[in-house]
Design an enzyme around this catalytic site. Structure first.
Site, PDB file in Angstrom:
ATOM      1  N   GLU A   1       0.886  -1.174   0.000  1.00 19.15           N
ATOM      2  CA  GLU A   1       0.000   0.000   0.000  1.00 19.15           C
ATOM      3  C   GLU A   1       0.914   1.212   0.000  1.00 19.15           C
ATOM      4  O   GLU A   1       1.585   1.500   0.993  1.00 19.15           O
ATOM      5  CB  GLU A   1      -0.918  -0.037   1.232  1.00 19.15           C
TER       6      GLU A   1
ATOM      7  N   CYS B   1      -2.154   8.698   3.545  1.00 15.46           N
ATOM      8  CA  CYS B   1      -2.024   8.292   2.146  1.00 15.46           C
ATOM      9  C   CYS B   1      -3.338   8.449   1.394  1.00 15.46           C
ATOM     10  O   CYS B   1      -3.347   8.623   0.178  1.00 15.46           O
ATOM     11  CB  CYS B   1      -1.532   6.856   2.057  1.00 15.46           C
TER      12      CYS B   1
END
Length: 492
Positions: free
Chosen positions: A219, A253
């Site tokens: 990720e 993020c």
């Protein structure tokens, strides 16, 4: 604050990995229910020590108390979800045989965990970040070797100490502290890697995992788009943009980084956003006080990146409506609104990871979608419209792993659905219901005969009459018209 952890060598990491491996078989043998008991006991301990652990989070990151407390909320949700569903997720799956010839067999798929999972996490969520992955791996039956960021190792080290020293859990959770060499050693010792962090490091880990022929899930970064159409609830959209862009001081993020607003509502939206950003209270408040909205940034290096992005935008014609400067003390950066931006600017191309909102006027939804997709990233996104049909149609065109309709960030924390990135934002997914556990497992197919015969039709020796009969039976049962079933020649 003062705090120190050891900088472990590759030999130290190898020794820890060996200890975890030796404990894993007994952990797996406990079964999902037995393992869940330990995870729930860990949750109890974390809640009993919440103030102390969240104070560590705040002190090593500079978060506001509100942002720090969100980390414990994630811990609660993740542990409760995976322990509640673990038995069902890990249950054997019975499968119906394909074709008449296989009807005499029983098929099932069972899973076995990777013996040792490596978990490498960044500095922006010292407690919640690791927990989003470790709960699924532990409940799957794996031992877990964790590597928190060397920038923020204290809170997670204490959480792991609680597992190993306070609740009587089996020794299947280890915490590796140190720099890049320690992280590389983790990748070299484990059987599967879950990494969250930068694209550059993620690529290097993927290459090493490929060399070792072990799976990885990555990720990585994001540059998430926030699209506001003219029929949206503008007041709500403005509030969501501010929260999505400023939460955790923009160090998420999945945070809002690029905003595209249809021209008809652009001025109203910008005015509302600017007023809300100006009203934010920035600082590092006392534990439990909830006196600030956002805190500092974690590192001086990240403050410098945000400063460069803002300065580059201004140099290329953008205007600052509020904020725009680093603080005079600590790692603070003022909550910032930028307008008159375009895709020539770094703030619209590279991950800023700071408390900024860059807002761009667009003519219509078509332009908004084109600009949103004009990025090397594709992690999350947000779409604002009152028309469900429009939302459905446009969501299918956004090149990102998730779309939050009339909200921001929420798709990230829905554990029944996958959270993952497209393009340079990652490989694989987090959560996704059963996948949040099964990603840490290997599938094993089991084929069981219903009847025990002395021999099978395909076994040796090959007999012409028997072979012709088998061939004719396969054609008879598998062809889709009688001419081919009977092997008749086509008329010419």
């Amino acid at each position: 604050m003062a705090g120190a952890v050891p900088d472990l060598t590759p030999a130290d990491v190898a020794a820890m990995a060996a200890r975890l491996r030796s404990a894993q078989p007994a952990w797996e043998a406990l079964g999902a229910r037995g393992r869940s008991t330990h995870l729930l006991r860990w949750l109890d301990w974390l809640l009993d020590n919440e103030r102390r652990i969240l104070t560590l989070v705040q002190q090593e990151t500079g978060k506001s108390w509100a942002d720090a407390s969100m980390e414990m909320a994630v811990v609660i949700d993740v542990i409760n979800y995976f322990t509640k569903h673990a038995e069902g997720f890990l249950a054997d799956r019975k499968v119906k045989p394909a074709g008449p010839a296989n009807s005499v067999r029983r098929l099932r798929v069972q899973v076995r965990p990777h013996q040792l999972v490596g978990l490498i996490t960044p500095w922006n969520g010292p407690l919640a970040g690791p927990m989003m992955d470790v709960a699924g791996a532990l409940v799957a039956g794996a031992a877990v070797l964790c590597k928190p960021s060397e920038v923020t190792p204290l809170a997670w080290s204490e959480a792991v100490r609680g597992w190993n020293e306070e609740i009587g859990a089996p020794p299947v959770l280890g915490c590796v502290t140190g720099g890049g060499a320690a992280g590389a050693a983790v990748v070299d010792q484990v059987d599967m890697v879950m990494f969250t962090g930068s694209v550059r490091t993620g690529r290097a880990i993927a290459v090493r995992c490929a060399e070792r022929l072990i799976p990885c899930s990555l990720e990585l970064g994001g540059k998430d788009a926030f699209i506001v159409l003219a029929d949206a609830d503008i007041e709500r959209a403005a509030g969501a943009a501010v929260w999505g862009g400023m939460t955790n001081s923009g160090q998420a993020c999945v945070g809002v980084e690029r905003v595209y607003v249809e021209s008809a509502v652009y001025d109203e939206f910008v005015a509302l956003v600017t007023a809300k950003v100006k009203a934010l209270r920035q600082g590092m408040d006392a534990p439990g006080s909830f006196a600030c909205d956002i805190g500092a940034m974690v590192t001086a290096a990240q403050v410098a990146i945000v400063t460069d992005h803002v300065n580059d935008a201004v140099d290329k014609g953008a205007r600052i409506l509020c904020g725009g400067e680093p603080g005079t003390e600590g790692n603070f950066f003022e909550p910032t609104v930028l307008v008159d931006v375009d895709h020539s600017m770094t703030c619209m191309r590279e991950e800023t990871f700071g408390p900024t909102l860059a807002i761009m006027r667009v003519a219509d939804a078509e332009e908004a979608i084109a600009l949103a997709n004009d990025s090397e990233y594709g992690l999350s996104s947000s779409l604002w419209t009152r028309d469900r049909g429009t939302a459905d149609r446009l969501s299918r065109r956004i090149e990102a792993g998730s779309v939050s309709v009339n909200n921001a960030l929420v798709a990230t924390f829905q554990m029944p659905i996958p959270m993952g990135g497209w393009k340079n934002s990652g490989l694989g997914t987090r959560f996704g219901g059963a996948n949040g556990v099964l990603k840490y497992c290997r599938q094993q197919s089991v084929v069981e005969e219903r009847f025990s015969l002395k021999s099978e039709p395909l076994w040796y020796p090959v007999l012409p009459a028997k072979a012709r009969l088998i061939s004719r039976a396969a054609r008879l049962l598998g062809a889709h018209d009688w001419r081919r079933r009977l092997g008749l020649r086509a008329r010419r």
